[in-house]
Design a protein around this motif. Structure first.
Motif, PDB file in Angstrom:
ATOM      1  N   GLY A 179       0.813  -1.211   0.000  1.00 34.90           N
ATOM      2  CA  GLY A 179       0.000   0.000   0.000  1.00 34.90           C
ATOM      3  C   GLY A 179       0.841   1.253   0.000  1.00 34.90           C
ATOM      4  O   GLY A 179       0.506   2.247  -0.648  1.00 34.90           O
ATOM      5  N   VAL A 180       1.967   1.225   0.720  1.00 32.70           N
ATOM      6  CA  VAL A 180       2.855   2.385   0.758  1.00 32.70           C
ATOM      7  C   VAL A 180       3.467   2.633  -0.611  1.00 32.70           C
ATOM      8  O   VAL A 180       3.583   3.782  -1.059  1.00 32.70           O
ATOM      9  N   VAL A 181       3.870   1.560  -1.302  1.00 39.70           N
ATOM     10  CA  VAL A 181       4.429   1.697  -2.652  1.00 39.70           C
ATOM     11  C   VAL A 181       3.421   2.366  -3.578  1.00 39.70           C
ATOM     12  O   VAL A 181       3.733   3.324  -4.302  1.00 39.70           O
ATOM     13  N   SER A 182       2.176   1.877  -3.567  1.00 42.15           N
ATOM     14  CA  SER A 182       1.136   2.427  -4.445  1.00 42.15           C
ATOM     15  C   SER A 182       0.832   3.882  -4.114  1.00 42.15           C
ATOM     16  O   SER A 182       0.758   4.733  -5.011  1.00 42.15           O
ATOM     17  N   LEU A 183       0.647   4.178  -2.822  1.00 43.96           N
ATOM     18  CA  LEU A 183       0.300   5.543  -2.415  1.00 43.96           C
ATOM     19  C   LEU A 183       1.440   6.502  -2.727  1.00 43.96           C
ATOM     20  O   LEU A 183       1.195   7.635  -3.192  1.00 43.96           O
ATOM     21  N   SER A 184       2.673   6.081  -2.501  1.00 39.68           N
ATOM     22  CA  SER A 184       3.818   6.952  -2.763  1.00 39.68           C
ATOM     23  C   SER A 184       3.946   7.266  -4.247  1.00 39.68           C
ATOM     24  O   SER A 184       4.269   8.399  -4.623  1.00 39.68           O
ATOM     25  N   ALA A 185       3.698   6.264  -5.092  1.00 42.75           N
ATOM     26  CA  ALA A 185       3.761   6.496  -6.536  1.00 42.75           C
ATOM     27  C   ALA A 185       2.730   7.533  -6.966  1.00 42.75           C
ATOM     28  O   ALA A 185       3.014   8.417  -7.793  1.00 42.75           O
ATOM     29  N   ILE A 186       1.531   7.449  -6.404  1.00 44.19           N
ATOM     30  CA  ILE A 186       0.470   8.406  -6.745  1.00 44.19           C
ATOM     31  C   ILE A 186       0.812   9.799  -6.227  1.00 44.19           C
ATOM     32  O   ILE A 186       0.664  10.809  -6.935  1.00 44.19           O
ATOM     33  N   GLN A 233      -5.347   0.874   1.233  1.00 45.01           N
ATOM     34  CA  GLN A 233      -6.174   0.554   0.068  1.00 45.01           C
ATOM     35  C   GLN A 233      -7.412   1.448   0.021  1.00 45.01           C
ATOM     36  O   GLN A 233      -7.841   1.870  -1.058  1.00 45.01           O
ATOM     37  N   GLY A 234      -7.979   1.740   1.203  1.00 47.03           N
ATOM     38  CA  GLY A 234      -9.110   2.657   1.243  1.00 47.03           C
ATOM     39  C   GLY A 234      -8.723   4.053   0.793  1.00 47.03           C
ATOM     40  O   GLY A 234      -9.464   4.706   0.043  1.00 47.03           O
ATOM     41  N   LEU A 235      -7.557   4.522   1.226  1.00 47.21           N
ATOM     42  CA  LEU A 235      -7.077   5.833   0.787  1.00 47.21           C
ATOM     43  C   LEU A 235      -6.866   5.870  -0.723  1.00 47.21           C
ATOM     44  O   LEU A 235      -7.173   6.873  -1.380  1.00 47.21           O
ATOM     45  N   LEU A 236      -6.361   4.774  -1.267  1.00 41.39           N
ATOM     46  CA  LEU A 236      -6.141   4.715  -2.713  1.00 41.39           C
ATOM     47  C   LEU A 236      -7.453   4.821  -3.476  1.00 41.39           C
ATOM     48  O   LEU A 236      -7.535   5.467  -4.522  1.00 41.39           O
ATOM     49  N   VAL A 237      -8.502   4.183  -2.944  1.00 41.89           N
ATOM     50  CA  VAL A 237      -9.812   4.263  -3.587  1.00 41.89           C
ATOM     51  C   VAL A 237     -10.323   5.699  -3.580  1.00 41.89           C
ATOM     52  O   VAL A 237     -10.828   6.208  -4.592  1.00 41.89           O
TER      53      VAL A 237
END
Length: 318
Positions: free
Chosen positions: A73-80, A134-138
């Protein structure tokens, strides 16, 4: 039994031998698989995984069956976050780096506090943190982020920097050197091994166990954030849940490198070899048209075999 015990003592040697063997197999399946340029591409992908696995390695070394499932989740959020901060401009790279590292440290801090103060098992705590991420990503993706990687970042990750080697590979090598120095030449590193070997004894010896463990989760989050930033440079744009592909492989790389999930033993050079080995294996599976679900099954089976192999080695030594 003796042979298995000897191999269990030399995980780095085993991983290195398997890397060579897989390169030979890959070359036999697809001529050119082991060509220098192809190996460089494999190293770029391995560097992304290896940077995530650096933080995972620290958490596992700290014992208490520590595993950080929130790294995806950290990888995904950081990329965004990085994509939106820099938005295609090189001037935004420093701010994006600071924002990503701060984000990773924050979520790592929360995980560390949950594990140390609330006594929540690391597996449960980081799984819950992954759900939060994951909720933050949504929520973020509903806003349709329009950010993209800056040209300078993409060049750093994918193009040659020094001696024909891309910058991310040099970064990974630097992280490897710093990790070795941290674990072998600093008081903090010795404390990691101490609490991983026996937390109670370490506490009685005056080691600030809680502070060390919190720091480990923060470092794990920071490494995952750096990987997310580099992943953005590799792909050019961010997309949700890409980081989840790094959760299981980062754990396997650590175990394959000789760090048992019980902690207290191992190091990062083996993890680096494990990351490269997994990337080569994944590339071979892709070459023979194995679907993503099949690759995940292979990775899961690999983790089980490694647990049995190294676990048996420890039992025989005992």
């Amino acid at each position: 039994m003796t042979a298995a015990m000897d191999l269990a003592k030399r995980p780095l040697l085993v991983a290195s031998a398997l890397i060579v063997a897989l390169l030979v197999v890959g070359e036999a399946i697809s001529p050119g698989f082991a060509a220098p340029q192809q190996i460089l591409r494999l190293l770029i992908v391995a560097a992304l995984l290896g940077i995530v696995a650096a933080g995972q390695n620290l958490v596992v070394l700290g014992g208490r069956e520590g595993i950080d499932l929130s790294v995806g989740g950290v990888v995904s959020l950081s990329a965004i976050i990085a994509g939106n901060v820099m938005n295609g401009a090189d001037a935004g790279i420093p701010l994006a780096l600071v924002a990503c590292v701060a984000t990773g440290a924050l979520f790592g801090l929360v995980s560390g506090l949950g594990v140390t103060l609330l006594r929540i098992p690391p597996l449960v705590m980081t799984l819950g943190m992954l759900g939060v991420l994951q909720g933050l990503l949504v929520v973020i993706r509903q806003g349709i982020p329009s950010g993209r990687a800056a040209p300078g970042l993409s060049e750093f990750v994918t193009r040659s920097l020094v001696l024909g080697v891309p910058g991310i590979i040099w970064l990974w090598l630097l992280i490897g050197i710093l990790m070795v120095l941290l674990l072998t030449r600093t008081v903090f590193g010795h404390r990691i091994y101490a609490i991983g070997s026996n937390e109670r004894v370490a506490y009685m010896a005056g080691v600030p166990v809680k502070r060390v463990r919190i720091a480990l989760f923060m470092l794990s989050g920071m490494f995952a954030a750096i990987a997310g930033l580099c992943l953005l440079g590799y792909s050019g744009s961010s997309f949700a849940n890409v980081g989840e592909l790094y959760i299981l492989p980062s754990i396997i790389a650590v175990v394959l490198g000789g760090t048992p999930l019980s902690g207290g033993k191992g190091g990062y050079p083996g993890t680096m070899a494990g990351a490269l080995l997994l990337v080569i294996l994944q590339s071979i599976l892709t070459t023979v048209n194995i679907a993503e679900s099949g690759r995940q099954m292979v990775f899961g089976a690999t983790l089980l075999v490694l647990m049995l192999f190294y676990g048996r080695g420890r039992a025989m030594r005992a």
